[in-house]
Design a protein around this motif. Structure first.
Motif, PDB file in Angstrom:
ATOM      1  N   THR A 283       2.868   8.525   1.811  1.00  0.00           N
ATOM      2  CA  THR A 283       1.622   7.765   1.776  1.00  0.00           C
ATOM      3  C   THR A 283       1.863   6.298   1.426  1.00  0.00           C
ATOM      4  O   THR A 283       1.093   5.428   1.826  1.00  0.00           O
ATOM      5  N   ALA A 284       2.935   6.007   0.697  1.00  0.00           N
ATOM      6  CA  ALA A 284       3.258   4.614   0.389  1.00  0.00           C
ATOM      7  C   ALA A 284       3.629   3.866   1.673  1.00  0.00           C
ATOM      8  O   ALA A 284       3.186   2.733   1.902  1.00  0.00           O
ATOM      9  N   GLU A 285       4.437   4.494   2.523  1.00  0.00           N
ATOM     10  CA  GLU A 285       4.799   3.879   3.805  1.00  0.00           C
ATOM     11  C   GLU A 285       3.575   3.750   4.707  1.00  0.00           C
ATOM     12  O   GLU A 285       3.403   2.752   5.412  1.00  0.00           O
ATOM     13  N   GLN A 286       2.729   4.761   4.669  1.00  0.00           N
ATOM     14  CA  GLN A 286       1.507   4.762   5.460  1.00  0.00           C
ATOM     15  C   GLN A 286       0.602   3.586   5.065  1.00  0.00           C
ATOM     16  O   GLN A 286       0.094   2.864   5.929  1.00  0.00           O
ATOM     17  N   ALA A 287       0.411   3.378   3.760  1.00  0.00           N
ATOM     18  CA  ALA A 287      -0.439   2.293   3.283  1.00  0.00           C
ATOM     19  C   ALA A 287       0.170   0.926   3.599  1.00  0.00           C
ATOM     20  O   ALA A 287      -0.551  -0.018   3.942  1.00  0.00           O
ATOM     21  N   ALA A 288       1.476   0.802   3.491  1.00  0.00           N
ATOM     22  CA  ALA A 288       2.136  -0.473   3.796  1.00  0.00           C
ATOM     23  C   ALA A 288       1.959  -0.834   5.260  1.00  0.00           C
ATOM     24  O   ALA A 288       1.696  -1.995   5.603  1.00  0.00           O
ATOM     25  N   ALA A 289       2.097   0.147   6.156  1.00  0.00           N
ATOM     26  CA  ALA A 289       1.912  -0.107   7.583  1.00  0.00           C
ATOM     27  C   ALA A 289       0.469  -0.497   7.877  1.00  0.00           C
ATOM     28  O   ALA A 289       0.197  -1.440   8.629  1.00  0.00           O
ATOM     29  N   GLN A 290      -0.475   0.200   7.271  1.00  0.00           N
ATOM     30  CA  GLN A 290      -1.888  -0.086   7.492  1.00  0.00           C
ATOM     31  C   GLN A 290      -2.232  -1.496   7.049  1.00  0.00           C
ATOM     32  O   GLN A 290      -3.044  -2.177   7.680  1.00  0.00           O
ATOM     33  N   ALA A 291      -1.611  -1.957   5.985  1.00  0.00           N
ATOM     34  CA  ALA A 291      -1.923  -3.273   5.429  1.00  0.00           C
ATOM     35  C   ALA A 291      -1.606  -4.408   6.387  1.00  0.00           C
ATOM     36  O   ALA A 291      -2.220  -5.475   6.321  1.00  0.00           O
ATOM     37  N   ILE A 292      -0.644  -4.222   7.289  1.00  0.00           N
ATOM     38  CA  ILE A 292      -0.248  -5.304   8.198  1.00  0.00           C
ATOM     39  C   ILE A 292      -0.551  -4.977   9.652  1.00  0.00           C
ATOM     40  O   ILE A 292      -0.091  -5.677  10.556  1.00  0.00           O
ATOM     41  N   GLY A 293      -1.322  -3.908   9.894  1.00  0.00           N
ATOM     42  CA  GLY A 293      -1.670  -3.574  11.270  1.00  0.00           C
ATOM     43  C   GLY A 293      -0.530  -3.001  12.078  1.00  0.00           C
ATOM     44  O   GLY A 293      -0.502  -3.135  13.308  1.00  0.00           O
ATOM     45  N   LEU A 294       0.409  -2.348  11.424  1.00  0.00           N
ATOM     46  CA  LEU A 294       1.545  -1.723  12.100  1.00  0.00           C
ATOM     47  C   LEU A 294       1.181  -0.276  12.430  1.00  0.00           C
ATOM     48  O   LEU A 294       0.932   0.518  11.520  1.00  0.00           O
ATOM     49  N   PRO A 295       1.114   0.110  13.689  1.00  0.00           N
ATOM     50  CA  PRO A 295       0.808   1.508  14.034  1.00  0.00           C
ATOM     51  C   PRO A 295       1.751   2.464  13.328  1.00  0.00           C
ATOM     52  O   PRO A 295       2.962   2.206  13.231  1.00  0.00           O
ATOM     53  N   PHE A 296       1.190   3.588  12.877  1.00  0.00           N
ATOM     54  CA  PHE A 296       1.927   4.516  12.034  1.00  0.00           C
ATOM     55  C   PHE A 296       1.855   5.919  12.610  1.00  0.00           C
ATOM     56  O   PHE A 296       0.785   6.379  13.020  1.00  0.00           O
ATOM     57  N   ILE A 297       2.999   6.595  12.648  1.00  0.00           N
ATOM     58  CA  ILE A 297       3.079   8.008  13.002  1.00  0.00           C
ATOM     59  C   ILE A 297       3.598   8.742  11.779  1.00  0.00           C
ATOM     60  O   ILE A 297       4.694   8.461  11.288  1.00  0.00           O
TER      61      ILE A 297
END
Length: 364
Positions: A315-329
């Motif tokens: 979830t930490a990686e998920q939140a970091a990606a969301q913060a900068i608009g990086l699509p996440f799988i």
């Protein structure tokens, strides 16, 4: 809790250390030590709809409103630049401007585009109305970023990680300031909802005077564990297929960069990734969910976040990606991981096996 005026037009938020705005009750803020939060500033943000024009494309206009349930991307001026970048990127898309804008998004904002009307085409397009599948994201990404945990390997079995925690706790008892110990001053501790793992421990000590000693102790354990860790199922094939198509993945992680590099070399995988490995910073406050490591990797590659993808399991990686608009799988090989990722974002894209992503890469 975040203070929200009754009229609903404004909200009070924190400006955190990497320039983002965030609600005071968000997970990333709660995980940050009080000593670090003390240096942040409060701002009031305007939630009313804004209209932008003169975006470098004749006749194009955009209306945007900050979605209060999403993490905003930064200052208003940065948001304007993001909107301009989205439009410029969409104009080059082979699927056409309208389709590209429907897939695009600026994190934290709901956007509606108005374009010059063409025969039998809609005048308005709402960003984010087309949802790409994990296979489509991997197939079309200009760069693929991979987390380490679960995606490439499990560094510690559960019982071994508990031993590491006990060893670090013993070191803290031996090396802490005797005066503080005698005065009964407690050491930082994770909240009851946090997992008992080395990464949670490191985040807890961000900004503490013993942060360096804790990081060095965990680094040493990471290096030892990296020599025993084995690649996760289908991870070897994923790395090889990406490298074969001249898109070697970039590894981004909160683990020791040296340990992950050692793991890759020990298992003959280093030639299939883009070097260097982007591991945790010496400043533990920059660990994810702060997006520092992601921004560093993307900046070195010169790749816009919206055109890349991160495959990771926490979830930490998920939140970091969301913060900068990086699509996440989200890679969720277990029900527990799936529940955690889904609880953090009900719309997260999930895969239970890397095999489907390997097939997607082969179709690039």
């Amino acid at each position: 809790m975040t203070r929200r005026p009754a009229d609903g037009d404004h909200a009070v938020v924190l400006a955190v250390d990497d320039g983002r705005l965030d609600f005071a009750d968000s997970p990333s803020v709660r995980q940050t030590p009080a000593s670090v939060r003390a240096g942040w500033r409060w701002f009031e943000v305007d939630l009313r709809e804004r209209r932008l024009s003169g975006l470098g494309f004749p006749g194009a206009r955009c209306r945007g409103r900050w979605r209060t349930r999403s993490r905003p991307p930064g200052t208003p001026s940065w948001t304007c630049r993001l909107v301009e970048d989205v439009l410029a990127t969409a104009a080059r898309d082979e699927d056409g401007l309208g389709a590209a804008l429907a897939r695009s998004h600026v994190p934290g904002y709901a956007l509606r585009w108005s374009l010059p009307r063409a025969p039998r085409s809609p005048a308005g397009i709402r960003s984010g109305t087309v949802r790409r599948t994990p296979r489509e994201l991997v197939r079309h990404a200009c760069a693929v970023l991979l987390g380490f945990d679960e995606v490439l390997a499990r560094l510690y079995p559960a019982d071994e990680e508990r031993e590491v925690l006990r060893d670090v706790a013993g070191m803290l008892v031996r090396e802490r300031d005797p005066a503080e110990a005698l005065a009964g001053q407690p050491l930082p501790s994770s909240g009851p909802g946090d997992g008992a793992d080395t990464l949670s421990l490191l985040r807890t000590f961000a900004g503490h005077e013993m942060a360096h000693a804790v990081r060095e102790a965990v680094d040493l354990h990471d290096m030892r564990a990296a020599q025993r860790a084995r690649p996760a199922p289908h991870s070897r094939e994923l790395l090889r297929e990406l490298a074969a198509r001249r898109t070697p993945p970039t590894v981004v992680t909160d683990r020791s960069g040296g340990a992950v590099d050692l793991f890759l070399r020990h298992n003959g995988l280093i030639d299939h990734v883009r070097e260097p490995v982007y591991g945790r910073s010496a400043d533990l406050a920059r660990m994810m969910p702060r997006p520092h490591v992601l921004l560093k990797a993307l900046g070195d590659m010169g790749a816009p976040a919206s055109e890349c993808v991160l495959i990771a399991s926490t979830t930490a990686e998920q939140a970091a990606a969301q913060a900068i608009g990086l699509p996440f799988i989200g890679y969720a090989p277990t029900d527990t991981t799936r529940r955690h990722l889904r609880a953090a974002d009900g719309d997260v894209r999930l895969v239970s096996s890397l095999a489907s992503l390997v097939e997607a890469v082969r179709s690039r």
